[in-house]
Enzyme design. Sequence first.
Site, PDB file in Angstrom:
ATOM      1  CD  GLU A  36      44.318  48.372  76.270  1.00 27.04           C
ATOM      2  OE1 GLU A  36      45.497  48.415  75.833  1.00 27.04           O
ATOM      3  OE2 GLU A  36      44.095  48.668  77.359  1.00 27.04           O
ATOM      4  CG  HIS A  38      38.452  52.627  70.909  1.00 26.71           C
ATOM      5  ND1 HIS A  38      37.535  51.827  71.535  1.00 26.71           N
ATOM      6  CD2 HIS A  38      37.605  52.826  69.568  1.00 26.71           C
ATOM      7  CE1 HIS A  38      36.622  51.641  70.868  1.00 26.71           C
ATOM      8  NE2 HIS A  38      36.498  52.121  69.763  1.00 26.71           N
ATOM      9  N   GLY A 148      41.215  51.866  63.167  1.00 25.62           N
ATOM     10  CA  GLY A 148      41.727  50.229  63.121  1.00 25.62           C
ATOM     11  C   GLY A 148      41.403  49.547  61.848  1.00 25.62           C
ATOM     12  CE  LYS A 150      36.460  43.661  65.379  1.00 21.94           C
ATOM     13  NZ  LYS A 150      35.220  44.517  65.278  1.00 21.94           N
ATOM     14  CD  GLN A 154      34.413  52.498  60.343  1.00 26.29           C
ATOM     15  OE1 GLN A 154      33.414  52.609  60.784  1.00 26.29           O
ATOM     16  NE2 GLN A 154      35.559  52.496  61.345  1.00 26.29           N
TER      17      GLN A 154
HETATM   18  O1  PAF Z   1      34.386  53.043  63.936  1.00 27.55           O
HETATM   19  C1  PAF Z   1      33.714  53.609  64.617  1.00 27.55           C
HETATM   20  O2  PAF Z   1      33.818  53.781  65.741  1.00 27.55           O
HETATM   21  C2  PAF Z   1      32.546  54.357  63.972  1.00 27.55           C
HETATM   22  O3  PAF Z   1      32.410  53.746  62.773  1.00 27.55           O
HETATM   23  C3  PAF Z   1      33.315  55.920  63.521  1.00 27.55           C
HETATM   24  C4  PAF Z   1      34.499  55.590  62.475  1.00 27.55           C
HETATM   25  C5  PAF Z   1      33.758  56.534  64.413  1.00 27.55           C
HETATM   26  C6  PAF Z   1      32.223  56.792  62.791  1.00 27.55           C
HETATM   27  O4  PAF Z   1      31.059  57.010  63.623  1.00 27.55           O
END
Ligand code: PAF
Length: 281
Positions: A36, A38, A148, A150, A154
């Site tokens: 959910e 994504h 996200g 989350k 990143q």
């Molecule tokens: O968050 C993720 O799923 C991954 O780190 C991403 C951003 C797709 C990079 O591989």
Amino acid sequence: MIQVIETAEEMQRVADRLRSEGKKIGCVPTMGFLHEGHISLMQKAREVSDVVVISIFVNPTQFGPSEDLERYPRDLEGDLKKAEEAGVDYVYFPSNVEMYPEGYQTYITVEDVSQGLCGASRPAHFRGVATVVAKLFNIMKPHMAFFGEKDYQQLKVIERMTKDLNFDMEIVGLPTIREPDGMALSSRNAYLSDSEREQALSLSRALEHARSLAANGERRVPVLVEEAKEIINNAQGVKIDYLEIRDGQTLEEIHEIKGPARMLVAAYVGKARLIDNMSIP
Ligand code: PAF
């Protein structure tokens, strides 16, 4: 009908055509095993762009040698169904060789914001993330990309890279999606048994607790951190990797809450390494 594209060349050709038709492309990079969290990114992309492109690629360069690359959960068929239901138009699904052909040797390092937190226990992780995301941006040619909160560090790494390398596009960060009991959704939750899931709930409870103490006036970072750690340490079977409060924008270390801040946690529960974070008001 959703379309799957496997080569960079074809994806770039499609993106060029869409752009020449004046279409706004929204993209959601993923490693698949969609949940959910994504779906909420895809729905937002659907709402604000003309064409939605997602990528599904379990990126080997962001996994350390002893991490879960081989057993990372995969379900292409299920993912395509969910993506189609969320209104996705194209899925870029490259192979490892397509992304990293023989002789590949270019990597992107985002300096300060990659240090500490997950960067401390996963030394090459953000180099792999920044590299693959930059490649995906050059291949999918989006106007907007959705991530996200989350994966908060990143998100900050990607925002910094996009700015520093002048990618002509917008990064949109969206709130973490949680189960009704507070558990943050993650593909890695699939590794948890029922009892481990119960233990893992201590992460969001600890963050909530610190957040409410801060909302009631507690400004001392060490006090908030200790209070939160106590909740997790009381949950058997959970081993904290880090639990810190950082500046909400730069992720620099802070000792007192003076502006927007973020509490971030990573912990091992059974075979899973879980992360979560919340804003500290
Ligand atoms: O968050 C993720 O799923 C991954 O780190 C991403 C951003 C797709 C990079 O591989």
